[in-house]
Structures are given as structure tokens and as C-alpha cells.
Design a protein around this motif. Structure first.
Motif, PDB file in Angstrom:
ATOM      1  N   GLU A   1       8.656  -1.346   4.063  1.00  0.00           N
ATOM      2  CA  GLU A   1       7.741  -2.467   4.278  1.00  0.00           C
ATOM      3  C   GLU A   1       6.350  -1.963   4.670  1.00  0.00           C
ATOM      4  OE1 GLU A   1      10.846  -5.903   5.840  1.00  0.00           O
ATOM      5  OE2 GLU A   1      10.026  -4.465   7.277  1.00  0.00           O
ATOM      6  N   LEU A   2       6.292  -0.925   5.521  1.00  0.00           N
ATOM      7  CA  LEU A   2       5.001  -0.359   5.911  1.00  0.00           C
ATOM      8  C   LEU A   2       4.289   0.259   4.713  1.00  0.00           C
ATOM      9  CD1 LEU A   2       5.741   1.278   9.365  1.00  0.00           C
ATOM     10  CD2 LEU A   2       4.123  -0.551   8.893  1.00  0.00           C
ATOM     11  N   SER A   3       5.044   0.934   3.876  1.00  0.00           N
ATOM     12  CA  SER A   3       4.459   1.538   2.678  1.00  0.00           C
ATOM     13  C   SER A   3       3.875   0.466   1.766  1.00  0.00           C
ATOM     14  CB  SER A   3       5.522   2.342   1.929  1.00  0.00           C
ATOM     15  OG  SER A   3       5.004   2.831   0.722  1.00  0.00           O
ATOM     16  N   GLU A   4       4.605  -0.614   1.579  1.00  0.00           N
ATOM     17  CA  GLU A   4       4.109  -1.715   0.749  1.00  0.00           C
ATOM     18  C   GLU A   4       2.865  -2.344   1.367  1.00  0.00           C
ATOM     19  OE1 GLU A   4       7.568  -4.186   0.456  1.00  0.00           O
ATOM     20  OE2 GLU A   4       8.470  -2.932  -1.098  1.00  0.00           O
ATOM     21  N   PHE A   5       2.856  -2.474   2.703  1.00  0.00           N
ATOM     22  CA  PHE A   5       1.700  -3.029   3.399  1.00  0.00           C
ATOM     23  C   PHE A   5       0.472  -2.150   3.181  1.00  0.00           C
ATOM     24  CE2 PHE A   5      -1.107  -2.867   7.091  1.00  0.00           C
ATOM     25  CZ  PHE A   5      -1.596  -4.158   7.068  1.00  0.00           C
ATOM     26  N   VAL A   6       0.645  -0.836   3.333  1.00  0.00           N
ATOM     27  CA  VAL A   6      -0.475   0.089   3.163  1.00  0.00           C
ATOM     28  C   VAL A   6      -1.023  -0.014   1.740  1.00  0.00           C
ATOM     29  CG1 VAL A   6      -1.116   2.532   3.082  1.00  0.00           C
ATOM     30  CG2 VAL A   6       0.217   1.669   4.992  1.00  0.00           C
ATOM     31  N   SER A   7      -0.142  -0.099   0.759  1.00  0.00           N
ATOM     32  CA  SER A   7      -0.586  -0.224  -0.635  1.00  0.00           C
ATOM     33  C   SER A   7      -1.386  -1.506  -0.839  1.00  0.00           C
ATOM     34  CB  SER A   7       0.613  -0.210  -1.582  1.00  0.00           C
ATOM     35  OG  SER A   7       1.278   1.027  -1.511  1.00  0.00           O
ATOM     36  N   ALA A   8      -0.892  -2.601  -0.292  1.00  0.00           N
ATOM     37  CA  ALA A   8      -1.590  -3.880  -0.418  1.00  0.00           C
ATOM     38  C   ALA A   8      -2.942  -3.827   0.303  1.00  0.00           C
ATOM     39  CB  ALA A   8      -0.735  -5.013   0.139  1.00  0.00           C
TER      40      ALA A   8
ATOM     41  N   LYS B   1      -6.507  -4.415  -1.464  1.00  0.00           N
ATOM     42  CA  LYS B   1      -7.330  -5.545  -1.026  1.00  0.00           C
ATOM     43  C   LYS B   1      -8.739  -5.100  -0.617  1.00  0.00           C
ATOM     44  CE  LYS B   1      -8.084  -9.651   1.087  1.00  0.00           C
ATOM     45  NZ  LYS B   1      -8.268 -10.872   0.411  1.00  0.00           N
ATOM     46  N   PHE B   2      -8.820  -3.995   0.147  1.00  0.00           N
ATOM     47  CA  PHE B   2     -10.106  -3.567   0.688  1.00  0.00           C
ATOM     48  C   PHE B   2     -10.704  -2.369  -0.056  1.00  0.00           C
ATOM     49  CE2 PHE B   2      -7.954  -5.759   4.182  1.00  0.00           C
ATOM     50  CZ  PHE B   2      -8.894  -6.725   4.445  1.00  0.00           C
TER      51      PHE B   2
END
Length: 127
Positions: free
Chosen positions: A20-27, A31-32
Motif C-alpha cells: 500500500e505504501l509503494s502504491e501511495f508513493v507511486s501515486a 500527482k506532483f
């Protein structure tokens, strides 16, 4: 929407799995339009410096799973015991070729993890 403090954000991240953290970092990167990769410092050699100083004893090791072997379920159980991964994440990790189970751990921890995984039938390398 209320603004979260750093402590509140960290508390939320603590509850997430590594996947989940890996997916968050990718998103977040998408995004930014940024990257979370650590900057690499270029080491310039000092003329006349002895080469022996560059050689340091390695104190951080990675435990890499090269293959699950015949007892895949036992290997998944060992991966879950060594990490905080859930069943699905551990299974996905075991199914991945050359998957890193533990990163930057002490030598004794790496050797114990290797012994446990090999005891379950896995093929493991410590680098």
C-alpha cells in the motif's frame, strides 16, 4: 477538509502495508510530478588517498528469495513471520523472482532469516 499533522500522517502510514505504501508513493510521484528516489552523491577520488580507506566492512545486508522450492506454503509462512506482510502480499513476494524479503538488516538477522527460509525449502541469497 481538516489538515492532518505530521504525527497524524505518520500514524496512518504505520497502519499501511508495504504494498500500500509503494502504491501511495507511486501515486504521489505521479500527482506532483516528483520522484522519491534518493539523490546520489558522486564520490570524487582524492589523489594520493590510500585505496584501503574506500573498503569498509559491510554491516547492512539484503535477504533475497531466489525461489520458493517445493514447499511454497511453508516459505510464505516464513516470509510472513519475518515481515509484516499480509497473506496476499507474502504470496506475491514469494511468486516474484529474486524478491527482496529483508533490506539493510544486520548480518545476524540476515543469517537467521536465510536459515529459516532455507529450512522451509526456499533458495535464498544474502547480499
Amino acid at each position: 477538509m481538516a489538515k492532518l499533522t505530521q504525527d497524524e500522517l505518520l500514524a496512518q502510514f504505520e497502519e499501511m502495508t508495504l504494498i500500500e505504501l509503494s502504491e501511495f508513493v507511486s501515486a504521489f510521484e505521479e500527482k506532483f510530478d516528483v520522484t522519491a528516489a534518493a539523490p546520489v552523491a558522486i564520490a570524487a577520488g582524492v589523489p594520493g588517498a590510500p585505496a584501503a580507506e574506500a573498503v569498509e566492512e559491510k554491516d547492512e545486508f539484503d535477504v533475497i528469495l531466489e525461489g520458493a522450492g517445493d514447499k511454497k506454503i511453508q516459505v510464505i509462512k516464513e516470509v510472513r513471520a519475518l515481515t509484516s506482510l499480509g497473506l496476499k502480499e507474502a504470496k506475491d513476494l514469494v511468486d516474484t523472482a529474486n524478491a527482496v524479503v529483508l533490506e539493510k538488516v544486520a548480518k545476524d538477522v540476515a543469517e537467521k532469516a536465510k536459515a529459516a527460509l532455507e529450512g522451509a525449502g526456499a533458495k535464498v541469497v544474502v547480499k
